[in-house]
Every structure is written in structure tokens, then in C-alpha cells.
Design an enzyme around this catalytic site. Structure first.
Site, PDB file in Angstrom:
ATOM      1  N   ARG A  93      -4.970 -12.156   4.608  1.00 27.45           N
ATOM      2  CA  ARG A  93      -3.767 -12.698   4.436  1.00 27.45           C
ATOM      3  C   ARG A  93      -2.744 -11.344   4.489  1.00 27.45           C
ATOM      4  NH1 ARG A  93      -3.795 -17.527   5.069  1.00 27.45           N
ATOM      5  NH2 ARG A  93      -1.931 -17.637   4.005  1.00 27.45           N
ATOM      6  N   ILE A  94      -1.474 -11.934   4.997  1.00 34.47           N
ATOM      7  CA  ILE A  94      -0.278 -10.677   4.909  1.00 34.47           C
ATOM      8  C   ILE A  94       0.284 -10.545   3.830  1.00 34.47           C
ATOM      9  CG2 ILE A  94       1.770  -9.859   5.825  1.00 34.47           C
ATOM     10  CD1 ILE A  94       0.559 -10.736   8.671  1.00 34.47           C
ATOM     11  N   ASN A 109      -5.830  -0.060   3.680  1.00 32.98           N
ATOM     12  CA  ASN A 109      -6.314  -1.124   4.612  1.00 32.98           C
ATOM     13  C   ASN A 109      -7.326  -0.470   5.741  1.00 32.98           C
ATOM     14  OD1 ASN A 109      -6.991  -3.683   6.001  1.00 32.98           O
ATOM     15  ND2 ASN A 109      -5.378  -3.134   7.095  1.00 32.98           N
ATOM     16  N   HIS A 111      -8.505  -1.001   9.580  1.00 30.71           N
ATOM     17  CA  HIS A 111      -8.171  -1.826  10.816  1.00 30.71           C
ATOM     18  C   HIS A 111      -9.026  -1.092  11.764  1.00 30.71           C
ATOM     19  CE1 HIS A 111      -5.686  -4.167  13.531  1.00 30.71           C
ATOM     20  NE2 HIS A 111      -5.810  -3.117  14.423  1.00 30.71           N
ATOM     21  N   GLU A 149       5.253  -2.764   3.714  1.00 32.39           N
ATOM     22  CA  GLU A 149       5.621  -4.120   4.075  1.00 32.39           C
ATOM     23  C   GLU A 149       5.695  -4.436   5.588  1.00 32.39           C
ATOM     24  OE1 GLU A 149       9.992  -4.082   3.436  1.00 32.39           O
ATOM     25  OE2 GLU A 149       9.067  -3.280   1.816  1.00 32.39           O
ATOM     26  N   ASP A 152       0.119  -3.526   9.492  1.00 33.73           N
ATOM     27  CA  ASP A 152      -0.584  -2.488   9.999  1.00 33.73           C
ATOM     28  C   ASP A 152       0.111  -1.172  10.433  1.00 33.73           C
ATOM     29  OD1 ASP A 152      -3.257  -3.824  10.050  1.00 33.73           O
ATOM     30  OD2 ASP A 152      -2.561  -4.904  11.741  1.00 33.73           O
ATOM     31  N   GLU A 181     -16.578   2.812  10.763  1.00 32.24           N
ATOM     32  CA  GLU A 181     -15.526   2.175   9.611  1.00 32.24           C
ATOM     33  C   GLU A 181     -16.425   2.416   8.096  1.00 32.24           C
ATOM     34  OE1 GLU A 181     -14.130  -1.812   9.609  1.00 32.24           O
ATOM     35  OE2 GLU A 181     -14.016  -1.954  11.709  1.00 32.24           O
TER      36      GLU A 181
END
Ligand code: GRF
Length: 228
Positions: A93-94, A109, A111, A149, A152, A181
Site C-alpha cells: 500500500r502506498i 523500505n 526495494h 511522501e 520509492d 535483500e
């Protein structure tokens, strides 16, 4: 040393969650996963949390009339566990600017590509690896970054590169990146736990490790020690 309290947000398999749990259990970083929150009720990541006696909470975005209502409960949950750092680990979810501000500088986060390329809306899972391969890039990798906000787009903490091979498929490339990761995310959390990350604009400065000896009080020679 007090251990950093981690809240991990997930939506899927949770292999990165597992890497964080395992690293914390081994003592590096000096952190503990205190709660795992999933917006997907059946996510296997929840099972991993339960197996390790970690609180597993479902906050399903579909149960809320608005994104704000969903995020309010998400925030409440994380705050009730007094988390010091929020780790997004395959959370699909963003997050709104309001939510990000509530945990300013305390959300990370991971990625599966080398940002700032191959990130942003729609760039998740196999879509990322397909886009990398279609671009002809010879390297890909993974990035741990602070969340802002801009999806990424936050300050990059750590990255690792891996080769893109001629015979790769999105699946083989994903697997090569996934292994990196699992090393990289615990390293980034460790740097945060050691208070060694400084955000300067869109860059992150990593402070050198302070040798343990410099924490100890300076020895006092008996001849120079004063008494009152
Ligand atoms: C990882 O590739 C991560 O980079 C991305 O989502 C995936 C999550 O995988 N954000 P898992 O659930 O940790 O196995």
C-alpha cells in the site's frame, strides 16, 4: 543497551521479515520485532511472526471506508507497541504524506532494484524485474531507503548490485536479488539502531562506528585523582 523496537508492515511471503527476525535473534542489530502488521489477512508473513511468538495483527484496508481511516488504525497499532522504527517489507500500500509525517525519519523500505531507477507506482514484484530486463541494464540490485511522501523516492541508505545475466528470467533475477535483500535490510536496521544515519537533504550520511572502548570513562590515575 536498549533494543530498538521494530514494527514490520507486510503483505506477502515475508522472507525479508524472516531475515529481520533472524538477525535480531542473533543480536545484530540490537533490535527486536515487536509487531508485524499485514493488510492481507492470509499473508504467510503473519504465520512467520506467530511461529516466532511475535504479535501478528491484521489491518485490512478493505475493512475501512477511507485510506485515512485505515492508516489511523495502522498508526494506532504501531504506536500501541511503541515502535521506534517501521520497516516496510513487501507492504503493497502506498502510505499517505500524513502517515509518513507521523513517523518522520523512522520508516524504511526495501526495494528490489537500484533506485532511483525502476521505482514508483506499479513497480513491485515481477514488474520491476521485467522492466529491468526490458531496459537492457547489465546490473540490478536492491535498495534500502527512508520513506518519504514520494513513493520509492526517499533518501537511500544502502544498496547492493547484482549482475543481470543473458539467460535470466524475472524469477532467477528476483532470486539473486532476494538473497542480497536478506543481508542488506538487517544492515540498514543495525545502522539505525546504532544512531549512525543522518539524513541530509536527499542523501544519507553514515557515521563511522564508535569503538566500544571510547564509551568507557577515561581511566583515572591514582596520583592525579582528586578527592573533595
Ligand atoms: C521484496 O522483493 C522487497 O524488495 C519488495 O517486496 C518483496 C517482499 O518479499 N518491497 P518478501 O515478502 O519479503 O519475501
Amino acid at each position: 543497551m536498549r533494543r530498538l523496537r521494530l514494527g514490520v508492515l507486510v503483505s506477502g511471503a515475508g522472507t525479508n521479515l524472516q531475515a529481520l527476525i533472524d538477525a535480531c535473534r542473533s543480536g545484530e542489530p540490537a533490535a527486536e520485532v515487536v509487531v508485524v502488521v499485514s493488510n492481507v489477512p492470509g499473508a504467510f508473513a503473519l504465520e512467520r511472526a506467530r511461529r516466532d511468538d511475535i504479535q501478528a495483527v491484521v489491518v485490512n484496508h478493505r475493512d475501512f471506508p477511507t485510506k485515512a481511516a485505515f492508516e489511523a488504525v495502522l498508526q494506532e497499532t504501531l504506536e500501541s507497541f511503541r515502535v521506534g522504527l517501521v520497516c516496510l517489507a513487501g507492504f503493497l500500500r502506498i502510505l499517505s504524506p500524513e502517515f509518513v509525517r507521523a513517523f518522520d525519519g523512522r520508516i524504511m523500505n526495501i526495494h528490489p532494484a537500484l533506485l532511483p531507477s525502476f521505482g514508483g507506482k506499479g513497480m513491485y514484484g515481477e514488474h520491476v524485474h521485467r522492466a529491468v530486463m526490458a531496459s537492457g541494464a547489465r546490473v540490478s540490485g536492491c535498495t534500502v531507503h527512508f520513506v518519504t511522501e514520494v513513493p520509492d523516492g526517499g533518501p537511500i541508505i544502502l544498496q547492493t548490485a547484482v549482475p543481470v545475466r543473458d539467460d535470466d528470467t524475472p524469477v532467477t533475477l528476483a532470486a539473486r536479488i532476494r538473497r542480497e535483500e536478506h543481508r542488506l535490510y538487517p544492515m540498514a536496521v543495525r545502522l539505525f539502531a546504532e544512531d549512525r544515519l543522518r539524513i541530509e537533504g536527499n542523501r544519507v550520511r553514515i557515521l563511522p562506528q564508535i569503538p566500544p572502548s571510547s564509551h568507557a570513562p577515561a581511566p583515572v590515575h591514582p596520583a592525579t585523582a582528586r578527592t573533595k
